[in-house]
Scaffold this motif. Structure first.
Motif, PDB file in Angstrom:
ATOM      1  N   TRP A 115      10.229  22.825 -18.533  1.00 44.16           N
ATOM      2  CA  TRP A 115       9.819  21.435 -18.649  1.00 44.16           C
ATOM      3  C   TRP A 115       9.828  20.793 -17.263  1.00 44.16           C
ATOM      4  CZ3 TRP A 115       9.345  18.617 -23.453  1.00 44.16           C
ATOM      5  CH2 TRP A 115       9.528  19.413 -24.589  1.00 44.16           C
ATOM      6  N   TYR A 161      10.765  17.672 -15.204  1.00 44.01           N
ATOM      7  CA  TYR A 161      11.600  16.470 -15.224  1.00 44.01           C
ATOM      8  C   TYR A 161      11.035  15.485 -14.224  1.00 44.01           C
ATOM      9  CZ  TYR A 161      15.456  13.442 -13.854  1.00 44.01           C
ATOM     10  OH  TYR A 161      16.222  12.358 -13.536  1.00 44.01           O
ATOM     11  N   GLU A 162      10.871  14.236 -14.652  1.00 46.37           N
ATOM     12  CA  GLU A 162      10.474  13.143 -13.762  1.00 46.37           C
ATOM     13  C   GLU A 162      11.470  12.016 -13.965  1.00 46.37           C
ATOM     14  OE1 GLU A 162       5.961  12.532 -13.602  1.00 46.37           O
ATOM     15  OE2 GLU A 162       6.293  13.564 -15.523  1.00 46.37           O
ATOM     16  N   GLU A 194      10.807  15.131  -9.135  1.00 48.65           N
ATOM     17  CA  GLU A 194      10.048  15.964 -10.070  1.00 48.65           C
ATOM     18  C   GLU A 194      10.592  17.373  -9.883  1.00 48.65           C
ATOM     19  OE1 GLU A 194       5.835  15.754  -9.764  1.00 48.65           O
ATOM     20  OE2 GLU A 194       5.774  13.630 -10.279  1.00 48.65           O
ATOM     21  N   VAL A 242      12.894  22.132 -15.143  1.00 48.89           N
ATOM     22  CA  VAL A 242      14.161  22.436 -15.790  1.00 48.89           C
ATOM     23  C   VAL A 242      13.906  23.394 -16.941  1.00 48.89           C
ATOM     24  CG1 VAL A 242      15.161  20.199 -15.163  1.00 48.89           C
ATOM     25  CG2 VAL A 242      14.084  20.459 -17.391  1.00 48.89           C
ATOM     26  N   ILE A 255      20.346  22.574 -21.115  1.00 49.29           N
ATOM     27  CA  ILE A 255      19.374  22.285 -20.064  1.00 49.29           C
ATOM     28  C   ILE A 255      19.992  22.712 -18.736  1.00 49.29           C
ATOM     29  CG2 ILE A 255      18.081  20.493 -18.846  1.00 49.29           C
ATOM     30  CD1 ILE A 255      18.015  18.886 -21.414  1.00 49.29           C
ATOM     31  N   SER A 304      18.959  23.602 -14.323  1.00 49.08           N
ATOM     32  CA  SER A 304      18.004  23.580 -13.217  1.00 49.08           C
ATOM     33  C   SER A 304      18.747  24.014 -11.952  1.00 49.08           C
ATOM     34  CB  SER A 304      17.404  22.184 -13.030  1.00 49.08           C
ATOM     35  OG  SER A 304      18.189  21.414 -12.161  1.00 49.08           O
ATOM     36  N   TRP A 321      21.893  12.469 -20.806  1.00 53.97           N
ATOM     37  CA  TRP A 321      20.472  12.233 -21.048  1.00 53.97           C
ATOM     38  C   TRP A 321      20.310  11.983 -22.534  1.00 53.97           C
ATOM     39  CZ3 TRP A 321      17.323  16.708 -18.358  1.00 53.97           C
ATOM     40  CH2 TRP A 321      17.436  16.588 -16.977  1.00 53.97           C
ATOM     41  N   ILE A 340      13.814   8.479 -17.753  1.00 58.25           N
ATOM     42  CA  ILE A 340      13.427   9.858 -17.477  1.00 58.25           C
ATOM     43  C   ILE A 340      12.282  10.269 -18.399  1.00 58.25           C
ATOM     44  CG2 ILE A 340      15.682  10.571 -16.629  1.00 58.25           C
ATOM     45  CD1 ILE A 340      16.157  11.935 -19.374  1.00 58.25           C
ATOM     46  N   LYS A 341      11.522  11.254 -17.940  1.00 59.11           N
ATOM     47  CA  LYS A 341      10.462  11.839 -18.756  1.00 59.11           C
ATOM     48  C   LYS A 341      10.475  13.335 -18.508  1.00 59.11           C
ATOM     49  CE  LYS A 341       5.469  11.988 -19.383  1.00 59.11           C
ATOM     50  NZ  LYS A 341       4.165  11.561 -18.850  1.00 59.11           N
ATOM     51  N   LEU A 342      10.364  14.093 -19.580  1.00 62.94           N
ATOM     52  CA  LEU A 342      10.231  15.540 -19.494  1.00 62.94           C
ATOM     53  C   LEU A 342       8.939  15.937 -20.200  1.00 62.94           C
ATOM     54  CD1 LEU A 342      13.616  15.079 -20.167  1.00 62.94           C
ATOM     55  CD2 LEU A 342      13.437  17.351 -19.176  1.00 62.94           C
TER      56      LEU A 342
END
Length: 105
Positions: free
Chosen positions: A5, A7-8, A28, A31, A42, A44, A75, A99-101
């Motif tokens: 994914w 991550y942002e 960015e 992950v 999760i 990274s 999260w 956050i956005k995934l």
């Protein structure tokens, strides 16, 4: 949910036990999400593994910023109906940011 994914979001800095949003960064990063039933992990390259749960379309995971004695980041977010994105919030103490995934694979 298992896969890679994008991550942002932001990042946190900490001083002692206090977290602050690092406003100088927009991150960015890819992950890895692993799902086993309703359990989620999760990981990274830039943070310690975080574990939690997926209940319905609600995700909640937490883990330390670094090693022992560092603050915990949580999260929480909502998985889209098509399962291709997650939008939510990263929280550490009283600090938080959006956050956005987005699923990559």
């Amino acid at each position: 949910m298992s896969g890679q994914w994008l991550y942002e979001g932001g990042s946190f800095v900490w001083q002692g036990s206090l977290c602050k949003v690092n406003v100088a960064t927009g991150i960015e990063e890819t992950v890895s999400i692993r799902q086993d039933g309703n359990q989620i992990t999760i990981s990274s390259p830039s943070f310690s593994e975080r574990g939690g749960q997926l209940i319905g379309n609600q995700l909640s995971v937490s883990g330390r910023i670094g090693g022992s004695g560092t603050p915990t980041i949580t999260w929480s977010g909502t998985v889209s109906a098509d399962g291709r994105s997650i939008r939510g919030t990263a929280t550490c103490g009283s600090a938080s940011f959006a956050i956005k995934l987005t699923r990559q694979s």
